[in-house]
Design a protein around this motif. Structure first.
Motif, PDB file in Angstrom:
ATOM      1  N   LEU A  32       0.831  -1.212   0.000  1.00  0.00           N
ATOM      2  CA  LEU A  32       0.000   0.000   0.000  1.00  0.00           C
ATOM      3  C   LEU A  32       0.863   1.259   0.000  1.00  0.00           C
ATOM      4  N   ASN A  33       2.026   1.152   0.617  1.00  0.00           N
ATOM      5  CA  ASN A  33       2.949   2.271   0.606  1.00  0.00           C
ATOM      6  C   ASN A  33       3.409   2.563  -0.831  1.00  0.00           C
TER       7      ASN A  33
ATOM      8  N   ALA B 296       0.538   3.970  -2.860  1.00  0.00           N
ATOM      9  CA  ALA B 296       0.260   5.380  -2.537  1.00  0.00           C
ATOM     10  C   ALA B 296       1.291   6.285  -3.222  1.00  0.00           C
TER      11      ALA B 296
ATOM     12  N   THR C 148       2.011  10.048   0.806  1.00  0.00           N
ATOM     13  CA  THR C 148       2.307   8.612   0.775  1.00  0.00           C
ATOM     14  C   THR C 148       2.080   7.943   2.125  1.00  0.00           C
TER      15      THR C 148
ATOM     16  N   SER D 101      -1.149   5.420   2.995  1.00  0.00           N
ATOM     17  CA  SER D 101      -0.878   3.979   3.149  1.00  0.00           C
ATOM     18  C   SER D 101      -1.188   3.537   4.587  1.00  0.00           C
TER      19      SER D 101
ATOM     20  N   SER E 271      -3.942   0.708   5.260  1.00  0.00           N
ATOM     21  CA  SER E 271      -3.531  -0.470   6.033  1.00  0.00           C
ATOM     22  C   SER E 271      -4.449  -0.659   7.228  1.00  0.00           C
TER      23      SER E 271
END
Ligand code: HEM
Length: 412
Positions: free
Chosen positions: A45-46, A49, A195, A199, A203
């Protein structure tokens, strides 16, 4: 100058880019599932993003999802743990102007503490990528042709915020122009602000859905129904009631930035909605904040205040958003930018990217939930306090991560 770049009209225009990134993410997670069933969701997800903001905001691809690992995304992920472990040095860091590639940064290089080294590495990585993107974009705008990172550029992403900044700066009077370094610093702020927060938020949602399978199933049913096998158009997506409720409730209970700070620029008397007793047990309806005072603002505390949100304020309950909110919420006049919440802050300096973040979260959830089921892993997940909260396995683990068991539901 940048506000139009974050308007609803602009977000609607770039929604297809967010979908493209979400599908790349879906394929990447699918690939990661070969020979294992547990995935570090935070890491993916990081990276998504970073890519979503790169492509949707800057008109630049960081290629963050196309390889095994991405050094830049990894560096950004170091910020949370490094901030926490260096909190004691915070005033020093500020005075040394760590962000600049100058004296302060070199001094930090001599401090033999792991977390300081990590912070310095993350800051330098952020800066060097910002410099690279800026130079490429500037050259491209000057030449009126070029490339979007490693990929060909198309028209609707060429007018991201960076282009707007560069173009406006070129047209500005010489005495009004920003130095290159100033624009690069603004970019670093944007990349980090877009970011890490998004994320962390995504999460947290997947973590909660893994712990509340009934909510996950209900949400999946709403999404699958709306998708009908195709990406949901922006206007329909933002109005899906349960998706909206899950996002809002998570932003309320678990704002990625739980505490923020401001410094009073002048003496100010703040009226209190709820009186307090001072050290002399005297009731006070207002407090004086002298100029220069650093004020810590409890974003999460406001979002969970029982006098406002009711006795169940500490419960994660998306359904609360499906019926009218209590009058105590409306009457409180919370100065937050978004749905009576302080999560994106309020006032003139509130989060410019809140619509971007909201749309990105909904796009990603709509794509991932149709294809995957997320469940808890056997590992104990602990959420840590930092400027932006981050998950780890266990309390003392220095690495931020969120392992979840992921099961593919259909042909991806
Ligand atoms: C869930 C995601 C996000 C959350 C919870 C969040 C929250 C916040 C908060 C609390 C602030 C502080 C405002 C203040 O100082 O008054 C802020 C500032 C900011 N945010 Fe966001 N944000 C998110 C996503 C984004 C995204 C996607 C972008 C860009 C596309 C963005 C860009 C910014 C910028 C540029 C600032 C100003 C930073 C500064 O100059 O101090 N944010 N955000």
């Amino acid at each position: 100058m940048l506000v139009p770049a974050f308007s609803v009209a602009q977000i609607r225009r770039i929604t297809h880019i967010l979908y493209e990134t979400a599908h790349t993410l879906r394929k990447a997670i699918q690939g990661d599932l070969v020979n294992k069933n547990e995935v570090d969701v935070l890491s993916w997800l990081n990276r998504s993003a970073l890519e979503s903001f790169g492509r949707g905001g800057l008109g630049y691809s960081f290629d963050a999802l196309n390889s095994e690992t991405n050094e830049f995304a990894n560096a950004i992920q170091l910020f949370g743990p490094a901030f926490t472990d260096t909190a004691v040095f915070a005033p020093l860091v500020e005075h040394l102007n760590l962000g600049a590639a100058g004296f302060g940064s070199r001094i930090m290089g001599y401090i033999p503490i792991h977390a300081v080294k990590q912070l310095r590495y993350a800051v330098n990585s952020l800066r060097s990528h910002s410099v690279k993107v800026y130079n490429e974009k500037k050259a491209m705008i000057t030449a009126k042709s070029g490339s979007m990172g490693n990929q060909p550029m198309n028209e609707d992403i060429s007018d991201g915020i960076l282009s707007k900044l560069i173009q406006a700066n070129t047209k500005a009077k010489v005495e009004d122009r920003l130095e290159d370094d100033e624009i690069i610093a603004q970019m670093s702020t944007f990349i980090f602000a877009a970011t890490d927060t998004t994320s962390a938020m995504m999460s947290r949602i997947l973590h909660l859905l893994s712990e509340h399978p009934e909510v996950q199933e209900r949400l999946r049913a709403e999404i699958t129904d709306a998708r009908g096998g195709q990406d949901i158009p922006y206007d329909q997506l933002v109005q899906l009631p349960y998706l909206d409720a899950v996002c809002k409730e998570t932003l309320r209970m678990y704002p990625p930035v739980p505490i923020w700070f401001k410094q009073a620029r002048r003496d100010v008397v703040v009226p209190l909605a709820f009186p307090i007793r001072d050290v002399n047990k005297k009731e006070q309806q207002q407090i004086l904040i002298p100029k220069g005072t650093m004020v810590f603002i409890g974003i999460q505390a406001s979002n969970r205040y029982k006098e406002v949100w009711g006795d169940d304020a500490d419960e994660w309950n998306p359904d609360r958003w499906l019926s009218p909110l209590p009058t105590s919420v409306i009457d409180a006049h919370i100065p937050g930018l978004y749905s009576h919440l302080m999560s994106f802050f309020g006032g003139a300096k509130s989060c410019i990217g809140f619509k971007f973040a909201e749309t990105e979260m909904k796009v990603i959830l709509s794509v991932l939930l149709e294809k995957f089921r997320f469940s808890r892993s056997s590992k104990e997940i602990y959420w840590n306090l930092s400027f932006v909260t981050f998950p780890t396995v266990g309390k003392t683990n220095p690495k931020s991560q969120l392992p979840l068991v992921v099961k593919a539901l259909a042909e991806n």
